[in-house]
Design an enzyme around this catalytic site. Structure first.
Site, PDB file in Angstrom:
ATOM      1  N   SER A 142      33.453 -34.698 -22.331  1.00 49.48           N
ATOM      2  CA  SER A 142      34.244 -35.146 -21.174  1.00 49.48           C
ATOM      3  C   SER A 142      33.561 -36.393 -20.641  1.00 49.48           C
ATOM      4  O   SER A 142      32.389 -36.642 -20.949  1.00 49.48           O
ATOM      5  CB  SER A 142      34.217 -34.035 -20.100  1.00 49.48           C
ATOM      6  OG  SER A 142      34.638 -34.536 -18.845  1.00 49.48           O
ATOM      7  N   TYR A 155      29.839 -27.577 -15.038  1.00 50.49           N
ATOM      8  CA  TYR A 155      30.649 -28.317 -16.022  1.00 50.49           C
ATOM      9  C   TYR A 155      29.910 -29.582 -16.470  1.00 50.49           C
ATOM     10  O   TYR A 155      29.809 -29.874 -17.661  1.00 50.49           O
ATOM     11  CB  TYR A 155      32.000 -28.656 -15.383  1.00 50.49           C
ATOM     12  CG  TYR A 155      33.041 -29.214 -16.321  1.00 50.49           C
ATOM     13  CD1 TYR A 155      33.849 -28.378 -17.085  1.00 50.49           C
ATOM     14  CD2 TYR A 155      33.247 -30.589 -16.437  1.00 50.49           C
ATOM     15  CE1 TYR A 155      34.826 -28.887 -17.940  1.00 50.49           C
ATOM     16  CE2 TYR A 155      34.215 -31.114 -17.274  1.00 50.49           C
ATOM     17  CZ  TYR A 155      35.008 -30.251 -18.019  1.00 50.49           C
ATOM     18  OH  TYR A 155      35.979 -30.778 -18.854  1.00 50.49           O
TER      19      TYR A 155
HETATM   20  P1  NAD Z   1      43.155 -25.509 -21.570  1.00 49.28           P
HETATM   21  O1  NAD Z   1      42.850 -24.637 -20.393  1.00 49.28           O
HETATM   22  O2  NAD Z   1      44.560 -25.954 -21.791  1.00 49.28           O
HETATM   23  O3  NAD Z   1      42.646 -24.807 -22.904  1.00 49.28           O
HETATM   24  C1  NAD Z   1      41.404 -24.147 -22.982  1.00 49.28           C
HETATM   25  C2  NAD Z   1      41.355 -23.309 -24.246  1.00 49.28           C
HETATM   26  O4  NAD Z   1      40.080 -22.642 -24.297  1.00 49.28           O
HETATM   27  C3  NAD Z   1      42.425 -22.195 -24.267  1.00 49.28           C
HETATM   28  O5  NAD Z   1      42.913 -22.043 -25.594  1.00 49.28           O
HETATM   29  C4  NAD Z   1      41.635 -20.956 -23.853  1.00 49.28           C
HETATM   30  O6  NAD Z   1      42.185 -19.737 -24.338  1.00 49.28           O
HETATM   31  C5  NAD Z   1      40.302 -21.257 -24.508  1.00 49.28           C
HETATM   32  N1  NAD Z   1      39.194 -20.476 -23.945  1.00 49.28           N
HETATM   33  C6  NAD Z   1      38.757 -20.439 -22.658  1.00 49.28           C
HETATM   34  N2  NAD Z   1      37.764 -19.543 -22.533  1.00 49.28           N
HETATM   35  C7  NAD Z   1      37.549 -19.024 -23.771  1.00 49.28           C
HETATM   36  C8  NAD Z   1      36.666 -18.040 -24.295  1.00 49.28           C
HETATM   37  N3  NAD Z   1      35.774 -17.393 -23.541  1.00 49.28           N
HETATM   38  N4  NAD Z   1      36.744 -17.746 -25.625  1.00 49.28           N
HETATM   39  C9  NAD Z   1      37.660 -18.344 -26.419  1.00 49.28           C
HETATM   40  N5  NAD Z   1      38.516 -19.287 -25.967  1.00 49.28           N
HETATM   41  C10 NAD Z   1      38.454 -19.615 -24.679  1.00 49.28           C
HETATM   42  O7  NAD Z   1      42.163 -26.741 -21.414  1.00 49.28           O
HETATM   43  P2  NAD Z   1      42.091 -28.214 -22.087  1.00 49.28           P
HETATM   44  O8  NAD Z   1      42.251 -29.193 -21.001  1.00 49.28           O
HETATM   45  O9  NAD Z   1      42.925 -28.312 -23.303  1.00 49.28           O
HETATM   46  O10 NAD Z   1      40.548 -28.218 -22.455  1.00 49.28           O
HETATM   47  C11 NAD Z   1      40.047 -28.347 -23.757  1.00 49.28           C
HETATM   48  C12 NAD Z   1      38.689 -29.033 -23.691  1.00 49.28           C
HETATM   49  O11 NAD Z   1      38.849 -30.361 -23.223  1.00 49.28           O
HETATM   50  C13 NAD Z   1      37.689 -28.355 -22.732  1.00 49.28           C
HETATM   51  O12 NAD Z   1      36.419 -28.312 -23.329  1.00 49.28           O
HETATM   52  C14 NAD Z   1      37.688 -29.286 -21.529  1.00 49.28           C
HETATM   53  O13 NAD Z   1      36.482 -29.239 -20.819  1.00 49.28           O
HETATM   54  C15 NAD Z   1      37.900 -30.620 -22.212  1.00 49.28           C
HETATM   55  N6  NAD Z   1      38.396 -31.682 -21.328  1.00 49.28           N
HETATM   56  C16 NAD Z   1      39.592 -31.548 -20.688  1.00 49.28           C
HETATM   57  C17 NAD Z   1      40.023 -32.555 -19.829  1.00 49.28           C
HETATM   58  C18 NAD Z   1      41.317 -32.477 -19.065  1.00 49.28           C
HETATM   59  O14 NAD Z   1      41.552 -33.336 -18.186  1.00 49.28           O
HETATM   60  N7  NAD Z   1      42.198 -31.539 -19.352  1.00 49.28           N
HETATM   61  C19 NAD Z   1      39.226 -33.697 -19.650  1.00 49.28           C
HETATM   62  C20 NAD Z   1      38.027 -33.795 -20.333  1.00 49.28           C
HETATM   63  C21 NAD Z   1      37.609 -32.779 -21.180  1.00 49.28           C
END
Ligand code: NAD
Length: 260
Positions: A142, A155
């Site tokens: 991130s 985080y």
């Molecule tokens: P999301 O909430 O849509 O998806 C998260 C996924 O992780 C889901 O499939 C969920 O089931 C899974 N998950 C959560 N806890 C879990 C566990 N204990 N065991 C197995 N699976 C688990 O979120 P996203 O935005 O798609 O996030 C994906 C990645 O991108 C994350 O690492 C997040 O930190 C990173 N990210 C997101 C953003 C944003 O703005 N959305 C920005 C920067 C980084």
């Protein structure tokens, strides 16, 4: 070149992970999908992806906070699909609170899921990648792997840790045909950020679309979120031969957030 390779994408039942699964599937890459879903729902999703993209897909609902479940998932995946060639450490959760009030269980969960799971999966897939002298490990960090923000201690600590793990893994694997990189997105339109948008709407007494705009523009000069599929396309590029010299990098897709 990527057809018939096998990708394990953690947290691929939603958001960036699911979009990435579809981008890779379109290239004929077989998939191990994972996330917090029942076995029934996960198997249903796997069958849908198999039918749509004519590839092999297996679902494993391993809770990534549990190293033993990660080990079992990787063993099952290699037994079923033959190898793991691409690992996308994507699963992540968020909790916001000042340090003074930050709940210890939330801290532990975020470190376990957002950071330690990537250590366990990396360790688990290396024998398969080393055997084939080829591999791609992509850690979804991130902008918070590069800079901090208030109320996100766990985080930011986990994502900085993931950037550090990326560097060490890349150094150790530099002559093995395996590249390791981190992607550092700014805002991406997924369910992960809904709580933060709802909190702003409540605090400032504004509607959800105004709260979304306020969230984006507070830190990110480009006033739009990236789509999950755009992150998936970048992951696909990192898997290609064109990217074989890119390793150990932490690559922002952040609308100039970290340019400031
Ligand atoms: P999301 O909430 O849509 O998806 C998260 C996924 O992780 C889901 O499939 C969920 O089931 C899974 N998950 C959560 N806890 C879990 C566990 N204990 N065991 C197995 N699976 C688990 O979120 P996203 O935005 O798609 O996030 C994906 C990645 O991108 C994350 O690492 C997040 O930190 C990173 N990210 C997101 C953003 C944003 O703005 N959305 C920005 C920067 C980084």
């Amino acid at each position: 070149m990527l057809k018939n390779k096998v990708a394990l994408i953690t947290g691929s039942t939603s958001g960036i992970g699911l979009a990435t699964a579809k981008v890779l599937a379109r290239k004929g890459i077989n998939l191990v999908i994972n996330g917090l879903m029942s076995d029934e729902e996960g198997s249903q999703l796997a069958r849908e992806l198999e039918t749509e993209f004519a590839i092999k897909v297996m679902f494993d609902g391993a809770n990534l906070a549990e190293p033993k479940q990660i080990e079992t998932m990787i063993r099952r995946a290699i037994d079923t699909l033959g190898s793991i060639d691409i690992l996308v450490n994507n699963a992540g959760i968020q909790h916001t609170s000042p340090i003074e009030k930050f709940p210890t269980d939330k801290w532990n969960d975020i470190i376990a899921i957002n950071l330690s799971s990537a250590f366990h999966t990396t360790q688990g897939v290396l024998s398969s990648m080393n055997k084939n002298k080829w591999g791609r490990i992509i850690n979804i960090a991130s902008v918070h792997g590069l800079v901090g923000s208030v109320n996100k201690s766990a985080y930011v600590a986990a994502k900085h840790g993931l950037v550090g793990l990326t560097k060490v893994s890349a150094l150790e694997l530099a002559s093995s045909g395996i590249t390791v990189n981190a992607i550092c997105p700014g805002w991406v339109e997924t369910p992960l950020i809904n709580q933060q948008i709802e909190d702003i709407a409540a605090q400032q007494n504004i509607d959800i679309s105004q709260a979304k705009e306020a969230l984006i523009t507070a830190k990110q000069p480009l006033p739009e979120m990236a789509s999950p599929a755009q992150i998936g396309e970048f992951i696909l590029f990192l898997c290609s031969n064109a990217a074989s010299s890119i390793t150990g990098a932490s690559l922002p897709i952040d609308g100039a957030w970290t340019a400031q």
